[in-house]
Structure formats: C-alpha cells, structure tokens
Enzyme design. Structure first.
Site, PDB file in Angstrom:
ATOM      1  NE  ARG A  35      -2.981   8.745  -8.688  1.00  7.47           N
ATOM      2  CZ  ARG A  35      -3.558   8.242  -7.599  1.00  7.47           C
ATOM      3  NH1 ARG A  35      -2.811   7.832  -6.598  1.00  7.47           N
ATOM      4  NH2 ARG A  35      -4.869   8.157  -7.502  1.00  7.47           N
ATOM      5  CG  ASP A  42      -6.067   8.136   6.536  1.00 10.09           C
ATOM      6  OD1 ASP A  42      -5.280   8.965   6.998  1.00 10.09           O
ATOM      7  OD2 ASP A  42      -7.279   8.358   6.426  1.00 10.09           O
ATOM      8  CG  PHE A  44      -4.318  15.009   2.290  1.00  8.13           C
ATOM      9  CD1 PHE A  44      -5.077  13.843   2.271  1.00  8.13           C
ATOM     10  CD2 PHE A  44      -3.908  15.550   1.077  1.00  8.13           C
ATOM     11  CE1 PHE A  44      -5.424  13.227   1.078  1.00  8.13           C
ATOM     12  CE2 PHE A  44      -4.252  14.940  -0.124  1.00  8.13           C
ATOM     13  CZ  PHE A  44      -5.006  13.787  -0.120  1.00  8.13           C
ATOM     14  CD  GLU A  52      -3.241   0.342   0.621  1.00  4.25           C
ATOM     15  OE1 GLU A  52      -2.865   1.350  -0.027  1.00  4.25           O
ATOM     16  OE2 GLU A  52      -4.431   0.074   0.817  1.00  4.25           O
ATOM     17  CG  ASP A  53      -1.076   4.787  -1.345  1.00  2.00           C
ATOM     18  OD1 ASP A  53      -1.744   4.033  -0.597  1.00  2.00           O
ATOM     19  OD2 ASP A  53      -1.605   5.660  -2.050  1.00  2.00           O
TER      20      ASP A  53
HETATM   21  P1  IMP Z   1      -7.700   4.072   4.560  1.00  2.00           P
HETATM   22  O1  IMP Z   1      -8.678   3.083   3.978  1.00  2.00           O
HETATM   23  O2  IMP Z   1      -8.400   5.174   5.297  1.00  2.00           O
HETATM   24  O3  IMP Z   1      -6.604   3.431   5.368  1.00  2.00           O
HETATM   25  O4  IMP Z   1      -7.049   4.835   3.361  1.00  2.00           O
HETATM   26  C1  IMP Z   1      -6.290   4.212   2.469  1.00  2.00           C
HETATM   27  C2  IMP Z   1      -6.230   4.952   1.160  1.00  2.00           C
HETATM   28  O5  IMP Z   1      -6.622   6.327   1.264  1.00  2.00           O
HETATM   29  C3  IMP Z   1      -4.816   4.973   0.663  1.00  2.00           C
HETATM   30  O6  IMP Z   1      -4.522   3.836  -0.095  1.00  2.00           O
HETATM   31  C4  IMP Z   1      -4.762   6.259  -0.130  1.00  2.00           C
HETATM   32  O7  IMP Z   1      -5.177   6.017  -1.448  1.00  2.00           O
HETATM   33  C5  IMP Z   1      -5.747   7.167   0.535  1.00  2.00           C
HETATM   34  N1  IMP Z   1      -5.092   8.133   1.463  1.00  2.00           N
HETATM   35  C6  IMP Z   1      -5.071   8.095   2.812  1.00  2.00           C
HETATM   36  N2  IMP Z   1      -4.375   9.124   3.327  1.00  2.00           N
HETATM   37  C7  IMP Z   1      -3.936   9.842   2.273  1.00  2.00           C
HETATM   38  C8  IMP Z   1      -3.115  11.032   2.165  1.00  2.00           C
HETATM   39  O8  IMP Z   1      -2.659  11.653   3.136  1.00  2.00           O
HETATM   40  N3  IMP Z   1      -2.870  11.441   0.891  1.00  2.00           N
HETATM   41  C9  IMP Z   1      -3.333  10.798  -0.218  1.00  2.00           C
HETATM   42  N4  IMP Z   1      -4.082   9.686  -0.156  1.00  2.00           N
HETATM   43  C10 IMP Z   1      -4.382   9.211   1.080  1.00  2.00           C
HETATM   44 MG    MG Z   2      -4.404   4.063  -2.390  1.00  2.00          MG
END
Ligand code: IMP
Ligand code: MG
Length: 175
Positions: free
Chosen positions: A165, A103, A152, A99-100
């Site tokens: 990106r 969050d 963010f 994963e990138d």
């Molecule tokens: P989660 O499901 O809330 O853990 O979020 C995961 C996805 O949200 C990541 O794979 C990202 O694509 C996106 N995301 C979460 N935080 C950020 C951020 O700070 N910048 C850009 N994309 C984010």
């Molecule tokens: Mg993502």
C-alpha cells in the site's frame, strides 16, 4: 519487485496518477459546484486517492471513512462481510463514494444499496482504477481514474494481502 510470493512490474507512475487525480478533482468540483457533499472513502485501499483528491477540492466537502472487506489473496471473494464506520446520517446529503478500484462491482453495489436505503439526496461513485472486463454487476461509475486490464495491481493504497500500500507507483502482477 517481489511482494510475498509474487513478482510485480511497474505500471503507472506517481506523476501520472497525481495528474489524473487532479483532473478528476476538477470534474468533481464542477459537478457539485457550491453544493455541499460528503466523500465516503472506502478504507483501506482509497487512503492515498482520497488524500490526493482532498488537496485539489474546495470547502464544500466533508470526509467520512468506512471499510468493507471482500478480497482474499488476488481474487475477489465476492462476499461483502460488513460495512463499518458509517456514523453520519446520509439522509438528504450528496454522497460521493470513493474507491481504490472496482473489480467485480460487488463491493460498490452492496455499498450503494446500504447508502440508498438512507435516502440521500444523491449518490455518485469515484474510483481510481476500474477493470471493465472483471465487472459482474452493472454499476454506474461517475468518475474513473484509469480503466485497466483484468490484472492484479498493487501500490498507491492497493495491497496484495496487506502489503504494497505504501508504494508511490502502481505495479501489475507479472504474467
Ligand atoms: P470488487 O468488490 O470485486 O469490485 O472489489 C473491490 C475491492 O477488491 C477493492 O476495493 C479492492 O480492495 C480489491 N481489489 C480488486 N482488485 C484489486 C487489485 O487488482 N489489487 C488489489 N486489490 C484489488
Ligand atoms: Mg478496497
């Protein structure tokens, strides 16, 4: 630096990111040794991270690219819409989700459920960035690039509404 309506400032530079990814690749190589494993890279965000990892891994790895979507604007919608592109049978395989960023943990949690239902031999998780204070669901993360504040970020694969990106460095939203 401006993307759409928001202003971002430098946070992590390319050299730091690449050095850290090399260290993670070594950790991953050490974990799997000669065991074959499959990297499931979560597009779009993980494309830079996985490409850099690939340059530092050995011949026992295969790559699969999947996508899920849970984010609109700068807040997680908390809803996984769909998992696309998962074509290989995962039964009895060693799976590494890449994963990138993690969050809220929603995306990776849903992914883990789907993947585990296919009875793989093992499942591990690697993420370039992790926001520990944003986490809403407990998840085990095996490899973490950087733990960051609950802010963010964009660049190095990460986007703000699909922009940013291509940036070689990572930028944080100016507060
Ligand atoms: P989660 O499901 O809330 O853990 O979020 C995961 C996805 O949200 C990541 O794979 C990202 O694509 C996106 N995301 C979460 N935080 C950020 C951020 O700070 N910048 C850009 N994309 C984010
Ligand atoms: Mg993502």
């Amino acid at each position: 630096m401006k993307i759409h309506d928001l202003t971002f400032e430098p946070f992590l530079i390319e050299e730091e990111i690449k050095n850290r990814i090399k260290e993670i690749a070594l950790e991953i190589a050490k974990t799997y040794q000669n065991e074959p494993f499959i990297i499931l890279a979560v597009l779009n965000g993980a494309f830079r991270f996985v490409a850099e990892l690939a340059q530092n891994l050995d011949k026992n790895v295969e790559f699969e690219f999947i996508r899920v979507k849970s984010y609109e604007n700068t807040h997680s919608s908390g809803e996984i819409k769909e998992i696309l592109g998962l074509q290989t049978a995962l039964k009895d395989k060693n799976i590494l989700i890449v994963e990138d960023i993690i969050d809220t943990g929603n995306t990776v949690c849903e992914l883990l459920k789907t993947i585990k239902s296919q009875e793989p031999k093992s499942v591990k998780v690697a993420t370039l960035l992790f926001k520990p204070f944003a986490l809403q669901i407990p998840v085990m993360i095996d490899f973490i690039g950087f733990e960051i504040e609950n802010k963010f970020v964009v660049g190095y694969g990460l986007d703000y509404n699909e922009r940013g990106r291509e940036l070689n460095d990572i930028y944080v939203l100016k507060s």
